[in-house]
Design a protein around this motif. Sequence first.
Motif, PDB file in Angstrom:
ATOM      1  N   LYS A  41       0.824  -1.211   0.000  1.00  0.00           N
ATOM      2  CA  LYS A  41       0.000   0.000   0.000  1.00  0.00           C
ATOM      3  C   LYS A  41       0.860   1.264   0.000  1.00  0.00           C
ATOM      4  O   LYS A  41       0.456   2.299  -0.556  1.00  0.00           O
ATOM      5  N   GLY A  42       2.062   1.184   0.593  1.00  0.00           N
ATOM      6  CA  GLY A  42       2.950   2.341   0.578  1.00  0.00           C
ATOM      7  C   GLY A  42       3.380   2.722  -0.822  1.00  0.00           C
ATOM      8  O   GLY A  42       3.535   3.905  -1.135  1.00  0.00           O
ATOM      9  N   PHE A  43       3.579   1.731  -1.701  1.00  0.00           N
ATOM     10  CA  PHE A  43       3.958   2.025  -3.083  1.00  0.00           C
ATOM     11  C   PHE A  43       2.770   2.603  -3.845  1.00  0.00           C
ATOM     12  O   PHE A  43       2.926   3.526  -4.646  1.00  0.00           O
ATOM     13  N   ARG A  44       1.566   2.065  -3.597  1.00  0.00           N
ATOM     14  CA  ARG A  44       0.380   2.640  -4.241  1.00  0.00           C
ATOM     15  C   ARG A  44       0.182   4.086  -3.781  1.00  0.00           C
ATOM     16  O   ARG A  44      -0.216   4.957  -4.571  1.00  0.00           O
ATOM     17  N   TYR A  45       0.472   4.359  -2.525  1.00  0.00           N
ATOM     18  CA  TYR A  45       0.380   5.727  -2.011  1.00  0.00           C
ATOM     19  C   TYR A  45       1.413   6.627  -2.695  1.00  0.00           C
ATOM     20  O   TYR A  45       1.131   7.782  -3.025  1.00  0.00           O
ATOM     21  N   GLN A  46       2.600   6.096  -2.926  1.00  0.00           N
ATOM     22  CA  GLN A  46       3.642   6.860  -3.612  1.00  0.00           C
ATOM     23  C   GLN A  46       3.208   7.214  -5.036  1.00  0.00           C
ATOM     24  O   GLN A  46       3.400   8.348  -5.497  1.00  0.00           O
ATOM     25  N   LEU A  47       2.613   6.262  -5.736  1.00  0.00           N
ATOM     26  CA  LEU A  47       2.091   6.527  -7.081  1.00  0.00           C
ATOM     27  C   LEU A  47       0.993   7.590  -7.033  1.00  0.00           C
ATOM     28  O   LEU A  47       0.935   8.493  -7.873  1.00  0.00           O
ATOM     29  N   TYR A  48       0.117   7.471  -6.038  1.00  0.00           N
ATOM     30  CA  TYR A  48      -0.989   8.422  -5.879  1.00  0.00           C
ATOM     31  C   TYR A  48      -0.462   9.838  -5.660  1.00  0.00           C
ATOM     32  O   TYR A  48      -0.944  10.804  -6.271  1.00  0.00           O
ATOM     33  N   ARG A 105      -7.814   7.088   0.391  1.00  0.00           N
ATOM     34  CA  ARG A 105      -7.848   7.977  -0.782  1.00  0.00           C
ATOM     35  C   ARG A 105      -6.946   7.497  -1.915  1.00  0.00           C
ATOM     36  O   ARG A 105      -7.246   7.737  -3.079  1.00  0.00           O
ATOM     37  N   TRP A 106      -5.833   6.820  -1.573  1.00  0.00           N
ATOM     38  CA  TRP A 106      -4.908   6.447  -2.645  1.00  0.00           C
ATOM     39  C   TRP A 106      -5.371   5.241  -3.450  1.00  0.00           C
ATOM     40  O   TRP A 106      -4.831   4.964  -4.504  1.00  0.00           O
ATOM     41  N   ASP A 107      -6.373   4.515  -2.972  1.00  0.00           N
ATOM     42  CA  ASP A 107      -6.933   3.400  -3.735  1.00  0.00           C
ATOM     43  C   ASP A 107      -8.274   3.757  -4.382  1.00  0.00           C
ATOM     44  O   ASP A 107      -8.885   2.904  -5.033  1.00  0.00           O
ATOM     45  N   SER A 108      -8.740   4.979  -4.192  1.00  0.00           N
ATOM     46  CA  SER A 108     -10.073   5.368  -4.668  1.00  0.00           C
ATOM     47  C   SER A 108      -9.984   6.266  -5.901  1.00  0.00           C
ATOM     48  O   SER A 108      -9.055   7.071  -6.024  1.00  0.00           O
ATOM     49  N   PRO A 109     -10.998   6.151  -6.810  1.00  0.00           N
ATOM     50  CA  PRO A 109     -12.058   5.136  -6.817  1.00  0.00           C
ATOM     51  C   PRO A 109     -11.499   3.748  -7.127  1.00  0.00           C
ATOM     52  O   PRO A 109     -10.564   3.616  -7.910  1.00  0.00           O
ATOM     53  N   LEU A 148       3.794   7.841   8.328  1.00  0.00           N
ATOM     54  CA  LEU A 148       4.185   6.672   9.117  1.00  0.00           C
ATOM     55  C   LEU A 148       2.970   5.878   9.576  1.00  0.00           C
ATOM     56  O   LEU A 148       2.931   4.645   9.466  1.00  0.00           O
ATOM     57  N   GLU A 149       1.964   6.573  10.091  1.00  0.00           N
ATOM     58  CA  GLU A 149       0.789   5.881  10.617  1.00  0.00           C
ATOM     59  C   GLU A 149       0.015   5.160   9.510  1.00  0.00           C
ATOM     60  O   GLU A 149      -0.632   4.151   9.762  1.00  0.00           O
ATOM     61  N   GLU A 150       0.107   5.673   8.290  1.00  0.00           N
ATOM     62  CA  GLU A 150      -0.599   5.017   7.170  1.00  0.00           C
ATOM     63  C   GLU A 150       0.188   3.839   6.601  1.00  0.00           C
ATOM     64  O   GLU A 150      -0.398   2.945   5.983  1.00  0.00           O
ATOM     65  N   ASN A 151       1.502   3.806   6.832  1.00  0.00           N
ATOM     66  CA  ASN A 151       2.319   2.803   6.153  1.00  0.00           C
ATOM     67  C   ASN A 151       3.010   1.797   7.074  1.00  0.00           C
ATOM     68  O   ASN A 151       3.527   0.799   6.585  1.00  0.00           O
TER      69      ASN A 151
END
Length: 300
Positions: A94-101, A156-160, A294-297
């Motif tokens: 999920k941290g990498f998807r967040y980085q892309l987002y 938010r980083w996986d939506s929609p 940090l708390e998200e990842n």
Amino acid sequence: MIEEGDPAMALVTFSGYPASGKSTRAAQLKSQLDQILPDHLSVVVVSDESLNIPPSVYDDSRSEKPARGALFTAVQRLMAQDKVVIVDAPNYIKGFRYQLYCAAREMKLRVCTVYVVATPELCRQWNQSRVDGRVYASETLENLLVRFEEPSSMVRWDSPLFTVPWTEELPAEQIAQALLTGNVKPPNSGTLAAVKAPSDALHVLEQTSTAMVSAIMDAQAAAGTGGGLVTLPLSGSLTIQVTLPTRNLTLSELQRLKRQFVTIHKKAITLGTTEKGAVDWAEESVATKFVTYLEENLKS
């Protein structure tokens, strides 16, 4: 007929188990989007295969990390063009998807995530039956199945989020609708001027995140295990609170997250940003941003 909103590039992030059919679905989506989207938007697929990254890189973290960096760099490079970029890779962290987002937001792209679902047993069967030479080692496949972090429409980083089981058709029309009419964050640069960061912002970003990593390690050593809410002393009288997982964090894990955090925010500092509330590069603001990251990842 889909009505187009403000002109915008877009990023589609695929995620799913290894050998779950992501590449097949990505090819299907590209073919259908080529027919659906306006002529001025071209569609490109970036994948491990297109970058000549073999499945064996996932055998250990030392080879996986630079491969993931190469994928991220390739995606960033294409974001500067008038394209819809499809990222066809496991994207299981999920941290990498967040980085892309975050990179997509900096470039003012619309985003969506396609979660390709297949059972572990089907993935094992499909992996063994591949004839293209891109077979995962059995041990690697099992490891990736266990480590997979499922996308969620609640973040938010996986939506929609479009979840596509192996038994169902790809919802290409709905995906195209999201890419053409979804929200663009940050706001379009034509309506808000980009605000440049102060000259010492890079120094503050690096120094503050490094200090927080040291403070977390010190607090952990003093308190032992247990996690929970911890107050970290920074410079002067400044303190910041962070909620830590109920396990001992390693220095290498914190340093890895710190490097990711710094990389994500360097571009906003260098190029400026139009995102409201994201132009404060003071120590307290950077520390607050790092706490959120940090708390998200951090894994529990």
